[in-house]
Write an enzyme that holds these catalytic residues in place. Structure first.
Site, short mmCIF file in Angstrom:
data_model
loop_
_atom_site.label_atom_id
_atom_site.label_comp_id
_atom_site.label_asym_id
_atom_site.label_seq_id
_atom_site.Cartn_x
_atom_site.Cartn_y
_atom_site.Cartn_z
N THR A 136 2.53 3.23 -6.99
CA THR A 136 2.70 3.70 -5.62
C THR A 136 2.16 5.12 -5.55
O THR A 136 1.55 5.61 -6.52
CB THR A 136 4.18 3.61 -5.18
OG1 THR A 136 4.27 3.97 -3.79
CG2 THR A 136 5.06 4.53 -6.01
N VAL A 140 0.86 -1.18 0.00
CA VAL A 140 0.00 0.00 0.00
C VAL A 140 0.90 1.23 0.00
O VAL A 140 1.85 1.32 0.78
CB VAL A 140 -0.93 0.03 1.23
CG1 VAL A 140 -1.79 1.29 1.22
CG2 VAL A 140 -1.80 -1.23 1.27
N CYS A 141 0.62 2.15 -0.92
CA CYS A 141 1.33 3.43 -0.96
C CYS A 141 2.84 3.18 -1.09
O CYS A 141 3.28 2.40 -1.92
CB CYS A 141 0.97 4.23 0.29
SG CYS A 141 1.36 5.99 0.20
N THR A 142 3.64 3.82 -0.24
CA THR A 142 5.08 3.72 -0.36
C THR A 142 5.64 2.42 0.19
O THR A 142 6.87 2.24 0.23
CB THR A 142 5.78 4.91 0.33
OG1 THR A 142 5.35 4.97 1.70
CG2 THR A 142 5.44 6.21 -0.38
#
Length: 325
Positions: free
Chosen positions: A124, A104-106
């Site tokens: 990302t 998730v995300c970074t």
């Protein structure tokens, strides 16, 4: 239906919503008899971690003591900027084994550091896509979609996109009805598909400071089928065409034509996804004039024709499809 184990990796500086968003989705699915997930969290040493917002999360165990999961989820956060080498080593050794690997995300940065993204298409948070691509040239970084599936690997854009990805995984595991019920309970969309862009046309462009230009922006969005040539838009703003074009680009970061193209493409995609309207009608409603003009716009931006775009969306609403608006 079978239960699947999900292990969420915790570390100092993790983004709390990257953790709690997907966990709430999986936990919601677990309320259904015969479905759901066994959820566990773990940090390197089993100690509590402080999120980047200051909240403290208490893990269930250390990573060393955690049972091998079906799904390993790696959230993002400020802690990915200078990751603990021991965490990267653990991921390098253990992340290849679960049936499903999710970031998730970074969190994608941690997987990249562990060499787990080489040769894969990923996404990302938009702010670090360029950094990820530059630092790891063997990774195919797609900055546009809110999530991407590539085999056992699933990566998502920033923060709330983790909820979208988790809902897609629940739909894949336990069916649309359960995923839809969970989405309704959380008051979120179920079908915000992975190919939806991280930004709408309005968010890609800056909002103009001057009122006449802001009004023109809103009018374009609400009237994509109208005459949106520079002369017509300039007249609405009560400016000369040359002055309008120069001021619009200076304040929004896009030329009027580019902004109009984005708005029309976004609206056409939405109508193809959410209605049964024919391509001819959609092309007129979105200002393309003819189906052929709309087809050229889709092929140029998305690499596929409108009819094929709709077919793929209806057949696989939660799978990985490239979107480049």
């Amino acid at each position: 239906m079978t239960q699947r184990s999900v292990l969420v990796v915790l570390y100092d500086g993790v983004q709390s919503l990257d953790v709690t968003g997907p966990v709430e989705v999986f936990a919601g699915a677990s309320r259904f008899p015969g479905a759901g997930y066994v959820l566990r969290t773990a940090s390197l040493d089993g100690a509590p971690v402080r999120t980047c917002s200051g909240l403290v999360l208490v893990p269930d165990s250390s990573l060393a003591d955690a049972e091998p999961p079906h799904t390993l989820l790696v959230p993002g956060g400020e802690g990915t900027r200078d990751p603990d080498p021991a965490l990267v080593d653990w991921l390098r050794e253990h992340a290849p084994h679960p049936e499903r690997l999710v970031s998730v995300c970074t969190g994608a940065l941690l997987l990249a550091e562990a060499g787990l993204l080489d040769g894969h298409r990923v996404t990302t948070h938009w702010t670090v896509c360029e950094h990820l691509a530059r630092s790891h040239p063997a990774v195919e970084v797609d900055p546009d979609p809110i999530f991407v599936r590539d085999g056992r690997l699933a990566t998502s854009a920033g923060v709330t996109a983790g909820i979208d990805l988790a809902l897609a995984l629940v739909e894949e595991d336990h069916g649309r009805d359960i995923a839809l019920t969970v989405a309704r309970h959380l008051v979120v969309f179920l079908r915000r598909p992975g190919n939806q862009a991280q930004f709408s046309a309005q968010l890609v462009a800056q909002t103009a400071r001057r009122e006449p230009l802001r009004e023109v922006q809103h009018w374009i969005t609400e009237n994509p089928g109208e005459d949106l040539c520079v002369e017509a838009l300039a007249a609405r703003a009560r400016l000369s065409p040359r002055h309008f074009a120069r001021a619009f680009q200076a304040e929004t970061g896009l030329t009027p034509g580019r902004y109009v193209d984005r708005v029309r493409l976004e609206q056409a995609r939405r109508l193809l996804e959410d209605t049964t309207d024919g391509v001819t009608g959609i092309s007129r409603a979105c200002g393309y004039g003819t189906p052929e003009a709309m087809r050229r716009a889709f092929v140029k931006a998305l690499g596929t024709a409108p009819a094929e775009y709709r077919r793929r969306f209806r057949t696989h609403p939660a799978t990985d499809r490239r979107a480049t608006t």
